[in-house]
Design a protein around this motif. Structure first.
Motif, PDB file in Angstrom:
ATOM      1  N   THR A   1      -3.272  -2.546   7.509  1.00 39.35           N
ATOM      2  CA  THR A   1      -2.609  -2.385   6.210  1.00 39.35           C
ATOM      3  C   THR A   1      -2.097  -3.720   5.691  1.00 39.35           C
ATOM      4  O   THR A   1      -2.295  -4.068   4.516  1.00 39.35           O
ATOM      5  CB  THR A   1      -1.452  -1.381   6.332  1.00 39.35           C
ATOM      6  OG1 THR A   1      -1.975  -0.105   6.726  1.00 39.35           O
ATOM      7  CG2 THR A   1      -0.721  -1.227   5.003  1.00 39.35           C
TER       8      THR A   1
ATOM      9  N   ASN B   1      -3.746   1.808  -3.781  1.00 39.24           N
ATOM     10  CA  ASN B   1      -4.438   2.604  -2.770  1.00 39.24           C
ATOM     11  C   ASN B   1      -5.867   2.826  -3.238  1.00 39.24           C
ATOM     12  O   ASN B   1      -6.223   2.518  -4.387  1.00 39.24           O
ATOM     13  CB  ASN B   1      -3.706   3.916  -2.438  1.00 39.24           C
ATOM     14  CG  ASN B   1      -3.609   4.870  -3.605  1.00 39.24           C
ATOM     15  OD1 ASN B   1      -4.575   5.091  -4.335  1.00 39.24           O
ATOM     16  ND2 ASN B   1      -2.428   5.462  -3.787  1.00 39.24           N
ATOM     17  N   ALA B   2      -6.695   3.357  -2.357  1.00 41.08           N
ATOM     18  CA  ALA B   2      -8.122   3.478  -2.656  1.00 41.08           C
ATOM     19  C   ALA B   2      -8.401   4.449  -3.790  1.00 41.08           C
ATOM     20  O   ALA B   2      -9.309   4.233  -4.596  1.00 41.08           O
ATOM     21  CB  ALA B   2      -8.869   3.916  -1.399  1.00 41.08           C
TER      22      ALA B   2
ATOM     23  N   GLU C   1      -3.258  -5.707   2.276  1.00 38.87           N
ATOM     24  CA  GLU C   1      -2.300  -6.153   1.259  1.00 38.87           C
ATOM     25  C   GLU C   1      -2.482  -7.639   0.966  1.00 38.87           C
ATOM     26  O   GLU C   1      -2.497  -8.061  -0.195  1.00 38.87           O
ATOM     27  CB  GLU C   1      -0.876  -5.869   1.748  1.00 38.87           C
ATOM     28  CG  GLU C   1      -0.539  -4.387   1.797  1.00 38.87           C
ATOM     29  CD  GLU C   1       0.776  -4.076   2.491  1.00 38.87           C
ATOM     30  OE1 GLU C   1       1.281  -2.955   2.343  1.00 38.87           O
ATOM     31  OE2 GLU C   1       1.299  -4.964   3.206  1.00 38.87           O
TER      32      GLU C   1
ATOM     33  N   PRO D   1       0.369   5.416  -0.144  1.00 40.24           N
ATOM     34  CA  PRO D   1      -0.685   6.434  -0.080  1.00 40.24           C
ATOM     35  C   PRO D   1      -0.599   7.504  -1.161  1.00 40.24           C
ATOM     36  O   PRO D   1      -1.587   8.183  -1.441  1.00 40.24           O
ATOM     37  CB  PRO D   1      -0.495   7.046   1.313  1.00 40.24           C
ATOM     38  CG  PRO D   1       0.937   6.791   1.645  1.00 40.24           C
ATOM     39  CD  PRO D   1       1.279   5.485   1.007  1.00 40.24           C
TER      40      PRO D   1
ATOM     41  N   THR E   1      -8.631  -0.824  -0.267  1.00 39.93           N
ATOM     42  CA  THR E   1      -8.772   0.200   0.756  1.00 39.93           C
ATOM     43  C   THR E   1      -8.258  -0.302   2.100  1.00 39.93           C
ATOM     44  O   THR E   1      -8.190  -1.509   2.348  1.00 39.93           O
ATOM     45  CB  THR E   1     -10.241   0.621   0.916  1.00 39.93           C
ATOM     46  OG1 THR E   1     -11.008  -0.529   1.299  1.00 39.93           O
ATOM     47  CG2 THR E   1     -10.796   1.180  -0.391  1.00 39.93           C
TER      48      THR E   1
ATOM     49  N   HIS F   1       0.850  -1.192   0.000  1.00 42.66           N
ATOM     50  CA  HIS F   1       0.000   0.000   0.000  1.00 42.66           C
ATOM     51  C   HIS F   1       0.883   1.239   0.000  1.00 42.66           C
ATOM     52  O   HIS F   1       1.746   1.410   0.873  1.00 42.66           O
ATOM     53  CB  HIS F   1      -0.896   0.010   1.237  1.00 42.66           C
ATOM     54  CG  HIS F   1      -1.736   1.240   1.341  1.00 42.66           C
ATOM     55  ND1 HIS F   1      -1.419   2.292   2.167  1.00 42.66           N
ATOM     56  CD2 HIS F   1      -2.883   1.588   0.704  1.00 42.66           C
ATOM     57  CE1 HIS F   1      -2.331   3.235   2.049  1.00 42.66           C
ATOM     58  NE2 HIS F   1      -3.230   2.837   1.174  1.00 42.66           N
TER      59      HIS F   1
ATOM     60  N   GLU G   1      -4.916  -0.290  -8.348  1.00 41.89           N
ATOM     61  CA  GLU G   1      -3.745  -1.162  -8.215  1.00 41.89           C
ATOM     62  C   GLU G   1      -2.906  -1.097  -9.488  1.00 41.89           C
ATOM     63  O   GLU G   1      -3.450  -1.080 -10.597  1.00 41.89           O
ATOM     64  CB  GLU G   1      -4.204  -2.601  -7.962  1.00 41.89           C
ATOM     65  CG  GLU G   1      -3.074  -3.601  -7.774  1.00 41.89           C
ATOM     66  CD  GLU G   1      -3.611  -5.015  -7.656  1.00 41.89           C
ATOM     67  OE1 GLU G   1      -3.708  -5.519  -6.528  1.00 41.89           O
ATOM     68  OE2 GLU G   1      -3.956  -5.611  -8.712  1.00 41.89           O
TER      69      GLU G   1
END
Length: 238
Positions: free
Chosen positions: A130, A45-46, A134, A10, A140, A8, A50
């Motif tokens: 997190t 990330n949201a 993953e 950000p 998210t 992840h 991906e």
């Protein structure tokens, strides 16, 4: 074929971008997973989705990743909260991990009359969430709220969100899968359950729906996981 490592990040993601990892992620890639420059992985990330990526440079404290094509676009996820009384540390961490894997959008620790005193480390719980995101291939990371006493939690709870309360030893309908398009939450009490006066206080709120999780008396961590699995069953892809 083994699945690719997912990390992840950000920062906004885009094809061709070069991004730095955290020191902890660099350590994980090099020392734990024994990856090298040029090895493939996935980042997500949201907001961006991906992306395929390769390791550009890697040492003990830093790594850079070169992004390729997007492999998954951002996608809607269920708006489901898990509200739970904190347990002893290992069980709280288990609940956070499994709730993330199951797809909750927010985790809310609620302090009840029978909650055992416990120190919650927000950074530790965020890291567990997190890592679970993953591993479970979601895009998210759930938010983790500050712990709040039950009265304050109820006062601040949005009335447009339905709150299912696991009420053991009470006559209540069984928990059914929720509409994934509607905001909802599940509240699970501590070991020993919610106190009668707490159940009475919650019954005065129109957004509260008492439910049963079945004929057995479950441990608190089991109730949280089993309840979420049932509640989110309607969110599974067809």
């Amino acid at each position: 074929m083994a699945s690719l490592i997912r990390l992840h990040l950000p920062s906004p993601l885009s094809p061709g971008a070069t991004l730095a990892t955290s020191a902890a992620q660099a350590h994980y890639l090099g020392a734990v997973m024994r990856r090298r420059a040029g090895d493939p992985l996935l980042v997500f990330n949201a907001g961006s989705g991906e992306f395929a990526a390769t390791i550009g440079a890697l040492d003990r404290r830093a790594a850079t990743l070169v992004l390729g094509a997007r492999t998954r676009a951002p996608e809607p996820e269920p708006d489901c909260w898990l509200c739970f009384a904190p347990l002893r540390r290992d069980m709280t961490e288990l609940v956070v991990e499994k709730a993330t894997e199951l797809g909750v959008s927010r985790l809310v620790p609620v302090l009840t009359a029978r909650t055992q005193p416990a120190r919650l480390r927000a950074d530790r719980l965020a890291a567990i969430a997190t890592e679970a995101a993953e591993q479970s291939e979601r895009l998210t990371i759930p938010d983790i709220a500050e712990p709040a006493p039950l009265a304050a939690f109820l006062a601040a709870f949005p009335p447009s969100r339905r709150l299912f309360v696991a009420a053991e030893r009470h006559a209540a309908p069984p928990l059914s899968p929720a509409d994934p398009l509607q905001p909802h939450a599940l509240l699970v009490g501590p070991e020993g359950g919610l106190a009668p006066e707490e159940l009475d206080a919650m019954a005065r709120h129109a957004f509260v729906s008492p439910v049963t999780l079945g004929p057995r008396i479950l441990r608190a961590e089991t109730a949280a996981i089993a309840g979420l699995a049932r509640l989110l069953a309607g969110s599974a892809p067809s």
